[in-house]
Design a protein around this motif. Structure first.
Motif, PDB file in Angstrom:
ATOM      1  N   GLY A   1       0.800  -1.208   0.000  1.00 18.98           N
ATOM      2  CA  GLY A   1       0.000   0.000   0.000  1.00 18.98           C
ATOM      3  C   GLY A   1       0.836   1.262   0.000  1.00 18.98           C
ATOM      4  O   GLY A   1       0.955   1.963  -1.007  1.00 18.98           O
ATOM      5  N   ILE A   2       1.451   1.561   1.145  1.00 21.27           N
ATOM      6  CA  ILE A   2       2.184   2.822   1.290  1.00 21.27           C
ATOM      7  C   ILE A   2       3.395   2.878   0.371  1.00 21.27           C
ATOM      8  O   ILE A   2       3.568   3.837  -0.393  1.00 21.27           O
ATOM      9  N   ARG A   3       4.234   1.861   0.413  1.00 21.62           N
ATOM     10  CA  ARG A   3       5.454   1.877  -0.392  1.00 21.62           C
ATOM     11  C   ARG A   3       5.141   1.857  -1.884  1.00 21.62           C
ATOM     12  O   ARG A   3       5.647   2.678  -2.651  1.00 21.62           O
ATOM     13  N   GLU A   4       4.283   0.921  -2.304  1.00 20.90           N
ATOM     14  CA  GLU A   4       3.973   0.812  -3.729  1.00 20.90           C
ATOM     15  C   GLU A   4       3.164   2.013  -4.213  1.00 20.90           C
ATOM     16  O   GLU A   4       3.313   2.453  -5.355  1.00 20.90           O
ATOM     17  N   GLY A   5       2.317   2.569  -3.356  1.00 21.03           N
ATOM     18  CA  GLY A   5       1.539   3.725  -3.750  1.00 21.03           C
ATOM     19  C   GLY A   5       2.371   4.968  -3.960  1.00 21.03           C
ATOM     20  O   GLY A   5       2.038   5.819  -4.790  1.00 21.03           O
ATOM     21  N   ARG A   6       3.486   5.103  -3.205  1.00 23.98           N
ATOM     22  CA  ARG A   6       4.330   6.296  -3.331  1.00 23.98           C
ATOM     23  C   ARG A   6       5.434   6.135  -4.355  1.00 23.98           C
ATOM     24  O   ARG A   6       5.727   7.046  -5.115  1.00 23.98           O
ATOM     25  N   THR A   7       6.090   4.964  -4.359  1.00 24.02           N
ATOM     26  CA  THR A   7       7.255   4.771  -5.228  1.00 24.02           C
ATOM     27  C   THR A   7       6.964   3.908  -6.444  1.00 24.02           C
ATOM     28  O   THR A   7       7.789   3.833  -7.354  1.00 24.02           O
ATOM     29  N   GLY A   8       5.806   3.240  -6.464  1.00 27.66           N
ATOM     30  CA  GLY A   8       5.475   2.371  -7.584  1.00 27.66           C
ATOM     31  C   GLY A   8       5.981   0.954  -7.442  1.00 27.66           C
ATOM     32  O   GLY A   8       5.644   0.095  -8.253  1.00 27.66           O
ATOM     33  N   THR A   9       6.799   0.693  -6.426  1.00 26.39           N
ATOM     34  CA  THR A   9       7.391  -0.641  -6.297  1.00 26.39           C
ATOM     35  C   THR A   9       7.216  -1.177  -4.887  1.00 26.39           C
ATOM     36  O   THR A   9       7.509  -0.489  -3.912  1.00 26.39           O
ATOM     37  N   SER A  10       6.719  -2.400  -4.780  1.00 24.70           N
ATOM     38  CA  SER A  10       6.821  -3.147  -3.533  1.00 24.70           C
ATOM     39  C   SER A  10       8.205  -3.763  -3.484  1.00 24.70           C
ATOM     40  O   SER A  10       9.012  -3.596  -4.414  1.00 24.70           O
ATOM     41  N   LEU A  11       8.516  -4.494  -2.416  1.00 22.87           N
ATOM     42  CA  LEU A  11       9.825  -5.150  -2.359  1.00 22.87           C
ATOM     43  C   LEU A  11       9.984  -6.149  -3.499  1.00 22.87           C
ATOM     44  O   LEU A  11      11.055  -6.266  -4.102  1.00 22.87           O
ATOM     45  N   GLY A  12       8.911  -6.876  -3.792  1.00 21.97           N
ATOM     46  CA  GLY A  12       8.984  -7.841  -4.890  1.00 21.97           C
ATOM     47  C   GLY A  12       9.118  -7.162  -6.244  1.00 21.97           C
ATOM     48  O   GLY A  12       9.906  -7.599  -7.088  1.00 21.97           O
ATOM     49  N   LYS A  13       8.376  -6.087  -6.478  1.00 23.97           N
ATOM     50  CA  LYS A  13       8.466  -5.379  -7.756  1.00 23.97           C
ATOM     51  C   LYS A  13       9.827  -4.719  -7.931  1.00 23.97           C
ATOM     52  O   LYS A  13      10.368  -4.654  -9.039  1.00 23.97           O
ATOM     53  N   GLN A  14      10.391  -4.207  -6.834  1.00 20.42           N
ATOM     54  CA  GLN A  14      11.730  -3.627  -6.939  1.00 20.42           C
ATOM     55  C   GLN A  14      12.755  -4.688  -7.315  1.00 20.42           C
ATOM     56  O   GLN A  14      13.665  -4.434  -8.102  1.00 20.42           O
ATOM     57  N   TRP A  15      12.597  -5.881  -6.766  1.00 16.61           N
ATOM     58  CA  TRP A  15      13.549  -6.957  -7.047  1.00 16.61           C
ATOM     59  C   TRP A  15      13.434  -7.439  -8.491  1.00 16.61           C
ATOM     60  O   TRP A  15      14.450  -7.780  -9.113  1.00 16.61           O
ATOM     61  N   THR A  16      12.220  -7.464  -9.035  1.00 17.10           N
ATOM     62  CA  THR A  16      12.026  -7.984 -10.397  1.00 17.10           C
ATOM     63  C   THR A  16      12.021  -6.889 -11.462  1.00 17.10           C
ATOM     64  O   THR A  16      11.930  -7.199 -12.644  1.00 17.10           O
ATOM     65  N   GLY A  17      12.104  -5.620 -11.070  1.00 18.60           N
ATOM     66  CA  GLY A  17      12.209  -4.548 -12.055  1.00 18.60           C
ATOM     67  C   GLY A  17      10.907  -4.154 -12.716  1.00 18.60           C
ATOM     68  O   GLY A  17      10.914  -3.756 -13.886  1.00 18.60           O
ATOM     69  N   VAL A  18       9.773  -4.261 -12.008  1.00 16.23           N
ATOM     70  CA  VAL A  18       8.506  -3.790 -12.547  1.00 16.23           C
ATOM     71  C   VAL A  18       7.950  -2.711 -11.625  1.00 16.23           C
ATOM     72  O   VAL A  18       8.449  -2.517 -10.505  1.00 16.23           O
ATOM     73  N   LEU A  19       6.922  -2.018 -12.110  1.00 16.89           N
ATOM     74  CA  LEU A  19       6.465  -0.833 -11.405  1.00 16.89           C
ATOM     75  C   LEU A  19       4.975  -0.631 -11.625  1.00 16.89           C
ATOM     76  O   LEU A  19       4.461  -0.899 -12.719  1.00 16.89           O
ATOM     77  N   THR A  20       4.276  -0.171 -10.578  1.00 11.97           N
ATOM     78  CA  THR A  20       2.846   0.124 -10.670  1.00 11.97           C
ATOM     79  C   THR A  20       2.663   1.629 -10.858  1.00 11.97           C
ATOM     80  O   THR A  20       3.255   2.423 -10.118  1.00 11.97           O
ATOM     81  N   ARG A  21       1.821   2.014 -11.837  1.00 10.54           N
ATOM     82  CA  ARG A  21       1.601   3.437 -12.094  1.00 10.54           C
ATOM     83  C   ARG A  21       0.153   3.692 -12.483  1.00 10.54           C
ATOM     84  O   ARG A  21      -0.619   2.761 -12.746  1.00 10.54           O
ATOM     85  N   ASP A  22      -0.203   4.968 -12.518  1.00  2.00           N
ATOM     86  CA  ASP A  22      -1.522   5.392 -12.966  1.00  2.00           C
ATOM     87  C   ASP A  22      -1.560   5.354 -14.493  1.00  2.00           C
ATOM     88  O   ASP A  22      -0.707   5.965 -15.149  1.00  2.00           O
ATOM     89  N   PRO A  23      -2.499   4.649 -15.091  1.00  2.00           N
ATOM     90  CA  PRO A  23      -2.515   4.550 -16.559  1.00  2.00           C
ATOM     91  C   PRO A  23      -2.803   5.883 -17.254  1.00  2.00           C
ATOM     92  O   PRO A  23      -2.479   6.038 -18.437  1.00  2.00           O
ATOM     93  N   ASP A  24      -3.387   6.841 -16.548  1.00  2.00           N
ATOM     94  CA  ASP A  24      -3.718   8.123 -17.161  1.00  2.00           C
ATOM     95  C   ASP A  24      -2.599   9.145 -17.020  1.00  2.00           C
ATOM     96  O   ASP A  24      -2.277   9.861 -17.976  1.00  2.00           O
ATOM     97  N   THR A  25      -2.006   9.224 -15.837  1.00  2.00           N
ATOM     98  CA  THR A  25      -0.989  10.250 -15.580  1.00  2.00           C
ATOM     99  C   THR A  25       0.435   9.712 -15.613  1.00  2.00           C
ATOM    100  O   THR A  25       1.391  10.500 -15.560  1.00  2.00           O
ATOM    101  N   ASP A  26       0.602   8.404 -15.665  1.00  2.00           N
ATOM    102  CA  ASP A  26       1.924   7.761 -15.615  1.00  2.00           C
ATOM    103  C   ASP A  26       2.663   8.067 -14.303  1.00  2.00           C
ATOM    104  O   ASP A  26       3.893   7.980 -14.251  1.00  2.00           O
ATOM    105  N   GLY A  27       1.923   8.409 -13.243  1.00  2.00           N
ATOM    106  CA  GLY A  27       2.540   8.712 -11.960  1.00  2.00           C
ATOM    107  C   GLY A  27       2.128   7.715 -10.898  1.00  2.00           C
ATOM    108  O   GLY A  27       1.445   6.716 -11.168  1.00  2.00           O
ATOM    109  N   PRO A  28       2.510   7.956  -9.633  1.00  2.00           N
ATOM    110  CA  PRO A  28       2.126   7.064  -8.535  1.00  2.00           C
ATOM    111  C   PRO A  28       0.617   7.023  -8.354  1.00  2.00           C
ATOM    112  O   PRO A  28      -0.092   7.980  -8.670  1.00  2.00           O
ATOM    113  N   VAL A  29       0.124   5.920  -7.801  1.00  3.53           N
ATOM    114  CA  VAL A  29      -1.324   5.729  -7.693  1.00  3.53           C
ATOM    115  C   VAL A  29      -1.861   6.025  -6.302  1.00  3.53           C
ATOM    116  O   VAL A  29      -3.075   6.138  -6.122  1.00  3.53           O
TER     117      VAL A  29
END
Length: 475
Positions: free
Chosen positions: A81-109
């Motif tokens: 929630g907090i980490r992925e919502g602010r930086t786009g990456t959870s610990l797992g996403k940071q390790w695998t090189g993927v990122l969560t973003r807003d599809p409209d603004t391309d920013g944090p969700v």
């Protein structure tokens, strides 16, 4: 002819492509799930270990199972929630090189959308960098910082209440919640009422005040010495207490905490006076470096004297071994009421001295230019440290790691402002010591593991992790 230099492209953008996006997403989800499973599995093992066949009770299982569930939920909120919502990456996403973003603004969700996966898009970090993704910066306004600090205090108070209730409810004699409630509210002299009122409540309250005292003293010691590795042992306080306790056992035959309590307190005071006197020789005032050097020298000398006495007398060795592991068990209200006035007085003076400590943290030259009496401020600080640590050591022995670790955790939350750091350190110290006492009651049933041993087993790896992650803030 002028040439235009092309803009530099981040290394993450120029890196060769790795596995496909679905593979990375699956790896990230699996990694996050494995991390979440750790507290859940620990909780399941604890609940199974605390079964009826092993002497566990209903209260024990509910407390530790609920604690594991709360830890898992807190980790899920922070990571997904907090980490992925602010930086786009959870610990797992940071390790695998993927990122969560807003599809409209391309920013944090944001926290809620990241946690519940509402209108989110998962892309590779390379693609997000090309599209200009930037993590959401934290709110550093004064109002936001104050809200976070007050919110943290509220959370700590709630956690402290839960830990205190667990300490009253859990012990060698399994109890139900109804029995615990009856003992606390009705108390008509039943067996469980006597156990709770005469054994668990005094030890819980003593552990609380001792933990608060050690946490506050640790923050003050690190502030006055500007040494991130400082604790009560650095100023020789533990060594002075140990020497007079051993002498009281050897010369006067003392054997109970109430008998050698005042010897321990006097030893702490004497050691602090000697250390501060040695540190002040030559230049008319002590400095952080001279305090550390004088404390180390006096502590080594006192330790040598203690070892000499315990090697000469078996009775002194037996009494010292019980005192030095930091026992909270076996202490009643008599010990609690004797040390409480000293701890309360020390806490009041400590809170009142925090503005002066903030000025000292700027350096002696700056503090002197602002009109601060450095010698007087340091004398008050050392006196408060001696009162708090001396009283805590006299009551429960030289408990390690509380005064060393707790200030670093508090500083990571509050920052360098001692007006907030000291209260946080006190609450964290109380939570940590009482929690260690509760853990010590169940790990070696039907016996108990002393709180000093539990803190050493937990504190040493934790402190090593702090050092390796470079969390030791310069003081």
């Amino acid at each position: 002819m002028t040439t235009t230099r092309p803009p530099e492209i981040p290394a993450a953008v120029t890196a060769p492509p790795g596995p496909s996006l679905p593979v990375r997403r699956a790896g990230a989800e699996l990694f996050d799930l494995l991390l979440l499973a750790v507290p859940v599995l620990i909780g399941v093992l604890l609940v199974d270990t605390l079964g009826e066949a092993n002497g566990g009770g209903q209260t024990d299982r509910l407390v530790f199972g609920g604690a594991a569930a709360l830890v898992a939920a807190g980790f899920l909120l922070w990571n997904r929630g907090i980490r992925e919502g602010r930086t786009g990456t959870s610990l797992g996403k940071q390790w695998t090189g993927v990122l969560t973003r807003d599809p409209d603004t391309d920013g944090p969700v944001g926290t809620l959308r990241a946690l519940f996966r509402v209108r989110t898009q998962v892309v590779t970090a390379r693609e997000a960098a090309l599209d200009g993704f930037a993590p959401r910066p934290p709110d550093t306004s004064v109002a936001a910082i104050r809200r976070r600090r007050l919110g943290g205090l509220a959370v700590l108070l709630i956690l402290l209440v839960l830990v205190l209730l667990a300490s009253v409810a859990i012990g060698a004699r399994p109890m139900t919640f109804a029995e615990v409630y009856h003992a606390l509210v009705v108390n008509d002299g039943a067996e469980t009422d006597v156990i709770v009122q005469s054994l668990r409540v005094p030890r819980t309250l003593l552990g609380l005040v001792v933990g608060i005292a050690l946490g506050v003293a640790g923050a003050l010691i690190q502030g006055h010495t500007r040494n991130p590795l400082a604790d009560a042992g650095l100023l020789g306080i533990n060594g002075g207490a140990a020497l007079l306790v051993v002498l009281s056992i050897y010369l006067f035959g003392t054997s109970t905490p109430i008998e050698y309590l005042w010897f321990s307190f006097a030893g702490s005071l004497l050691a602090s006076v000697v250390v501060f006197g040695f540190a002040s020789i030559g230049n008319g005032g002590s400095s952080p470096l001279s305090l550390a050097l004088a404390g180390a020298a006096v502590a080594f000398f006192l330790q040598a004297m203690v070892q000499t006495i315990v090697l000469l007398d078996q009775t002194s060795l037996d009494g010292f071994r019980f005192w030095v592991v930091g026992p909270v068990a076996g202490r009643g209200f008599d010990v609690f009421w004797q040390v409480l006035p000293f701890i309360v007085a020390g806490l009041v003076i400590a809170l009142a001295s925090t503005p002066g400590l903030n000025v000292l943290s700027l350096g002696d030259d700056v503090a002197r230019s602002l009109g601060t009496n450095i010698a007087l401020t340091r004398v008050i600080g050392i006196t408060v440290i001696t009162i708090l640590t001396g009283a805590a050591t006299a009551a429960c022995g030289p408990i390690a790691f509380v005064g060393l670790i707790v200030p670093h955790i508090a500083r990571a939350i509050t920052g360098p402002d001692y007006r907030w750091l000291v209260p946080y350190a006190g609450l964290l110290g109380g939570v940590l010591l009482v929690l260690a006492d509760v853990i010590g009651r169940i790990v070696v049933r039907p016996g108990e593991l002393q709180v000093g041993i539990v803190l050493a087993l937990v504190g040493a790896p934790f402190f090593i992790a702090l050092v390796r992650r470079r969390k030791l803030v310069s003081l």
